[in-house]
Motif scaffolding. Structure first.
Motif, PDB file in Angstrom:
ATOM      1  N   LEU B 374       3.056  -5.221  -0.368  1.00 23.24           N
ATOM      2  CA  LEU B 374       1.710  -4.642  -0.549  1.00 23.24           C
ATOM      3  C   LEU B 374       0.710  -5.299   0.403  1.00 23.24           C
ATOM      4  O   LEU B 374      -0.124  -4.617   1.010  1.00 23.24           O
ATOM      5  CB  LEU B 374       1.223  -4.864  -1.982  1.00 23.24           C
ATOM      6  N   GLN B 375       0.826  -6.612   0.535  1.00 24.98           N
ATOM      7  CA  GLN B 375      -0.087  -7.326   1.439  1.00 24.98           C
ATOM      8  C   GLN B 375       0.105  -6.866   2.883  1.00 24.98           C
ATOM      9  O   GLN B 375      -0.865  -6.631   3.609  1.00 24.98           O
ATOM     10  CB  GLN B 375       0.157  -8.839   1.345  1.00 24.98           C
ATOM     11  N   VAL B 378      -1.568  -3.573   3.378  1.00 26.10           N
ATOM     12  CA  VAL B 378      -3.024  -3.705   3.512  1.00 26.10           C
ATOM     13  C   VAL B 378      -3.376  -4.140   4.934  1.00 26.10           C
ATOM     14  O   VAL B 378      -4.273  -3.592   5.580  1.00 26.10           O
ATOM     15  CB  VAL B 378      -3.566  -4.742   2.481  1.00 26.10           C
ATOM     16  N   ILE B 379      -2.634  -5.124   5.445  1.00 22.40           N
ATOM     17  CA  ILE B 379      -2.956  -5.640   6.787  1.00 22.40           C
ATOM     18  C   ILE B 379      -2.669  -4.596   7.866  1.00 22.40           C
ATOM     19  O   ILE B 379      -3.468  -4.419   8.791  1.00 22.40           O
ATOM     20  CB  ILE B 379      -2.194  -6.963   7.047  1.00 22.40           C
ATOM     21  N   ARG B 381      -2.821  -1.397   7.509  1.00 23.69           N
ATOM     22  CA  ARG B 381      -3.895  -0.384   7.417  1.00 23.69           C
ATOM     23  C   ARG B 381      -5.147  -0.889   8.123  1.00 23.69           C
ATOM     24  O   ARG B 381      -5.811  -0.145   8.847  1.00 23.69           O
ATOM     25  CB  ARG B 381      -4.231  -0.095   5.946  1.00 23.69           C
ATOM     26  N   HIS B 382      -5.443  -2.153   7.898  1.00 22.33           N
ATOM     27  CA  HIS B 382      -6.612  -2.749   8.555  1.00 22.33           C
ATOM     28  C   HIS B 382      -6.424  -2.713  10.076  1.00 22.33           C
ATOM     29  O   HIS B 382      -7.352  -2.395  10.818  1.00 22.33           O
ATOM     30  CB  HIS B 382      -6.778  -4.181   8.048  1.00 22.33           C
ATOM     31  N   ASP B 412       4.284   0.066   2.175  1.00 18.90           N
ATOM     32  CA  ASP B 412       3.673   0.503   0.920  1.00 18.90           C
ATOM     33  C   ASP B 412       3.677   2.040   0.883  1.00 18.90           C
ATOM     34  O   ASP B 412       2.649   2.683   1.122  1.00 18.90           O
ATOM     35  CB  ASP B 412       2.228  -0.057   0.876  1.00 18.90           C
TER      36      ASP B 412
END
Lengths: 118, 818
Positions: B374-375, B378-379, B381-382, B412
């Protein structure tokens, strides 16, 4: 100096789960209902939205600089507070009075006073 | 000398006898806020005659100028200006401002001393009297006790000093921690009618607070918020409650002394190194001082919170990374890269941020736990967002953002926004295969999700898979049954399918499709296109006797007259092989007897701008041709260029240049400065062929584009001139361009004067001279711009112009005498 972040706003740990965050948010909204303090409510709402989902919570933890740990440190120190256990220093009171005098002088330029002077 | 003396006497006499004229210039300068000028004028007037009213005017101008300077934060200058208004006893025109200037400059003692000058006097402007009295009271408590106070007894001033002394004694007693009863006795000496009333209330609240906080709060309310004692009141109020993190946060931003007061009263301000006050002090000193403070704490009392707090400060202090690792141990690859990525973002080093985020995500991918995945998602996507915004963020493939979105989805796969973003990217990049796969996968992973269904609907329509498009539309409609545009979308899809059936001569199925569409239609909001298609199909099949009546009703629904018949004809043409063509043609011709109106013409342009019409522009062109006479009549209406724009696009698309030209011609007469009228006029003249523009016309158009502030106009003109998609640099004006070309030719031929060309022609012939000139031009900057044929032609003209002693070649208006 440290940026306000959703963890500090809601007063929760960065490892808090959905339930805890929701409970804390509802408690804050009950204590400060939106009709009494809309700005404060908006802050809580925004913080809750930023943490309400696991992924957004991760975004807040990973992609931002947050002060949750620092807030906890402050909270620990605050816990030792003993109300009215000491008196303020003379310098602090003098600073408060000077601040007040300055503010009162600044209000001198109000329209009413200026028109009265004219 | 004698004459001068006489003149001087005369002048003096004139002034003595002259009536007191108002100083108009000075008053006007005051009115306009030009106080410096007013001061100058009043000074001049006072040099001529020392009138009291002019002195008063000068003092007012000084005070106003001082206010002006103080408003800009120039307190020292303001104080100097106010000194000009000082009376022999030191009192000034605007005492409050004077006191404020001294406070702002940190001269609190002097401020108190100055304020005390006005006690018991009438030298204070009435509007400032009460506030100045309170300010003096507040300041007198902070300053040393004046030596002259003891001598002033039995006067108003003396009584004021008695009250000041009482307030001072009570405050000192509280500060020194004297017993509450003793303080209470001292408070009784402070009159509630004196300027020290607030001191009595605040101290009373402070001694009542521990036992009865509500009573203390009540007492505080009697101190007005505009009072100089207000900050002290607020501090006491805050101290009545347990200090919170919120209070500490607000204290950092607003008032340090208030925060210090609260902390001191709660025993949180002892000078120990672990105190809250020390922490707040370090925090107010910036991240560096806070980091140093926390690190020092960690040396004596190591703890997870201290490490975490320091870790979150590191992105602001990346140079302290080694120091951090020395104290807390080495950081993981992920944490280190995260810190460096955030630090790079803070200094807007997007390339560095991309690199470190990428490394952080890769280190997470090796962990293979759900949380790590998940982390990583997120990264990534950023990273995709960063890559979209900043070119410096590198990545694989043509579009790094797509690569990062793919990786984010891999880490994810349940994150819907990532999938939707990727769908949009694939669609825009025309990556058909990826688009197909992703939409199919999204439909399976996120069933009955409106956002996915919307994308799937668009996808199916673009693939011309009307069956699936209808399925998606119905699924969406089930989720959102009040969506009117979705309802019309389903009807349109059914009509499209009916058209397909008609072309395949499967009329029964076409009727079925329209019947299905009818089920979706709301009776109170009939669909024009559905009604028209039903009636047209009825007419075609000649089974329905009411078809013509229904067609007329539908036509009325579409606006009646020409717009109605135009739309009916368009729908009929879209059916292809229309059986009602002649009937509709007759009706369309008959309807043209009614003169055009703007509304009717705009209805037609709206009908011709529909999605189906845009896909079948030839059909629209044919229909426009049929009503061109009627449209021509409409050119005389008072069109603004903005109103005309949609119609212009239709006319251009239909190649109805005659009509376009007629509208543009009259438009230019009405509004000759409007660049778009010129554009449409030139489009009509050249029949949309940019190559037919003369150089002058192209330049005129480019000039208009350069002068226009409307991006849309510039874009339209730019598109026509085919001068690139972006108009970042305005096109050069004709004069500038011509000048530049002429300068280049001039520079190129500087070593070849006309006499030498004539000599060359005489010795080697004209062809040889042309070749020499052409070679020179070809090897210069001119050769980089013009093609060889144009160079030869230019060289020929230059030689001819030299031989005929003309000033310039025909193709160029001006040629400098090189």
């Amino acid at each position: 100096m440290v940026t306000s972040d959703p963890f500090t706003t809601l007063g929760v740990d960065e490892h808090a789960g959905d339930e805890e965050i929701k409970r804390r948010y509802l408690a804050l909204v009950r204590a400060f209902p939106p009709d009494r303090d809309p700005e404060r409510f908006q802050r809580y709402r925004a913080a809750f939205e930023a943490l309400s989902d696991e992924r957004t919570r991760l975004e807040a933890t990973l992609l931002q600089i947050h002060a949750a740990a620092l807030s906890r440190l402050k909270q620990q120190l605050l816990a030792s507070a003993k109300p009215f256990s000491a008196r303020a220093s003379k310098a602090t009171v003098a600073a408060l009075l000077s601040e007040g005098a300055d503010q009162a002088c600044s209000a001198r330029g109000s329209t009413q006073e200026r028109s009265a002077q004219t | 000398m004698r004459r001068a003396g006489m003149a001087s006497n005369l002048q003096q006499d004139l002034f003595v006898d002259a009536p007191r004229t108002p100083p108009i210039g000075a008053l006007e300068a005051m009115r306009l806020g030009n106080f410096r000028e007013a001061i100058k004028l009043y000074k001049q007037l006072l040099k001529q005659q020392n009138l009291a009213e002019w002195r008063e005017g000068l003092a007012q101008a000084y005070a106003a100028r001082a206010s002006q300077l103080a408003a800009k934060g120039m307190y020292e200058e303001a104080q100097i200006v106010l000194d000009n208004t000082a009376a022999p006893d030191g009192t000034v025109r605007d005492p409050l401002l004077y006191v404020q200037c001294l406070i702002k400059r940190g001269q609190h003692g002097k401020a108190a001393e100055h304020a005390l000058k006005y006690v018991g006097t009438s030298k204070v402007p009435p509007a400032q009297a009460s506030r100045l009295a309170e300010v003096t009271a507040a300041l007198s408590l902070t300053a040393p006790w004046p030596s002259h106070a003891a001598t002033e007894k039995h006067t108003e001033r003396g009584r004021w000093f008695e009250q000041a002394m009482a307030a001072r004694q009570a405050l000192t007693a509280w500060l020194e921690g004297k017993p509450l009863a003793e303080i209470d006795d001292l408070l009784a000496h402070i009159s509630l009618r004196s300027d020290f009333k607030a001191v009595r209330l605040i101290l009373k609240a402070l001694i009542t607070g521990p036992l009865d906080p509500d009573r203390a709060r009540q007492l505080m309310q009697a101190v007005p918020v505009q009072s100089p004692f207000a900050p002290l009141r607020l501090a006491v109020e805050a101290a009545l409650s347990q200090p919170s993190l919120e209070f500490l946060a607000s204290g950092i931003q607003s008032s340090g002394p208030q925060q210090a007061f609260v902390l001191q009263l709660h025993g949180l301000s002892d000078s120990g190194s672990h105190s809250l006050a020390e922490l707040l002090k370090a925090e107010s000193g910036g991240p560096s001082s806070l980091f140093t403070f926390l690190l020092k704490q960690a040396e004596t009392k190591p703890g997870g919170e201290l490490r975490s707090a320091c870790l979150n400060l590191l992105p602001r202090l990346p140079d302290r990374l080694a120091r951090f690792e020395k104290t807390f141990g080495p950081l993981s690859a992920f944490d280190k890269n995260r810190v460096l990525a955030l630090a790079a973002e803070a200094r807007q080093d997007w390339g560095g941020a991309g690199r470190h985020w990428s490394q952080a995500a890769q280190s997470l991918e090796t962990l293979e736990t759900p949380q790590a995945r998940l982390q990583a998602g997120v990264i990534y996507r950023h990273l995709a967002e960063l890559a979209d915004r900043h070119e410096e963020v590198a990545g694989a493939g043509d579009d790094p953002a797509v690569t990062y979105l793919v990786r984010s989805r891999r880490s994810d796969p349940d994150h819907l926004p990532t999938v939707l973003k990727l769908v949009v990217k694939y669609r825009a990049a025309r990556e058909r295969e990826n688009w197909d796969c992703l939409v199919e996968e999204a439909l399976q992973r996120f069933p009955k999700t409106a956002a996915v269904l919307l994308h799937a609907l668009e996808w199916a329509r673009e693939r011309k898979d009307l069956g699936r498009a209808l399925d998606f539309a119905h699924e969406l409609f089930a989720l959102d049954p009040i969506n009117a545009s979705l309802r019309q979308g389903i009807i349109d899809l059914r009509i499209l399918r009916a058209r397909d059936m008609i072309q395949a001569k499967r009329f029964e199925l076409a009727l079925q499709e329209l019947a299905e569409a009818k089920k979706v239609e709301q009776p109170q909001a009939p669909s024009v296109s559905l009604r028209l298609n039903e009636a047209l199909l009825g007419l075609r099949l000649a089974q329905d006797t009411d078809a013509e009546v229904r067609l007329r009703a539908a036509m009325d629904l579409a606006g009646g007259g020409i717009p109605g018949w135009f739309l009916a004809s368009l729908e009929d043409a879209l059916m292809k092989g229309g059986g009602s063509g002649s009937f509709l043609r007759r009706e369309l011709i008959a309807a043209q007897k009614v003169p055009p109106t703007k509304q009717a013409i705009l209805c037609i342009s709206a009908a011709a701008d529909g999605e189906a019409a845009r896909q079948h522009s030839a059909l629209v062109a044919r229909l426009i041709f049929r009503i061109r006479g009627w449209l021509l009549k409409g050119s005389g209406l008072d069109w603004s260029v903005k109103e005309f724009q949609p119609l212009a696009e239709i006319l251009e698309g239909a190649e109805a240049y005659q009509v376009l030209g007629a509208y543009a011609k009259l438009g230019r007469k009405r509004d000759p400065d409007e660049p778009l009228w010129l554009l449409y006029w030139l489009m009509a003249r050249t029949k949309g062929d940019r190559a037919k523009l003369s150089y002058r016309e192209a330049m005129e158009l480019a000039e208009h584009a350069a002068e226009s502030e409307n991006f849309h106009d510039v874009k339209l003109i730019g598109d026509f001139l085919d001068s690139g998609d972006d108009f970042e640099d305005p096109p050069a004006t004709p004069s500038r361009m011509t000048e530049q070309i002429l300068e280049m030719i001039d520079a190129c031929l500087r070593g070849l004067p006309p006499e030498q060309i004539r000599q060359l022609v005489a010795t080697s012939g004209k062809a040889r001279a042309v070749k020499v000139v052409a070679n020179r031009l070809k090897n210069s900057e001119v050769g980089e711009i013009f093609p060889a044929a144009a160079i030869r032609s230019l060289a020929n003209e230059i030689v001819e112009s030299v031989l005929s002693k003309r000033d310039m070649p025909r193709s160029l208006r001006e040629l400098p005498p090189w």
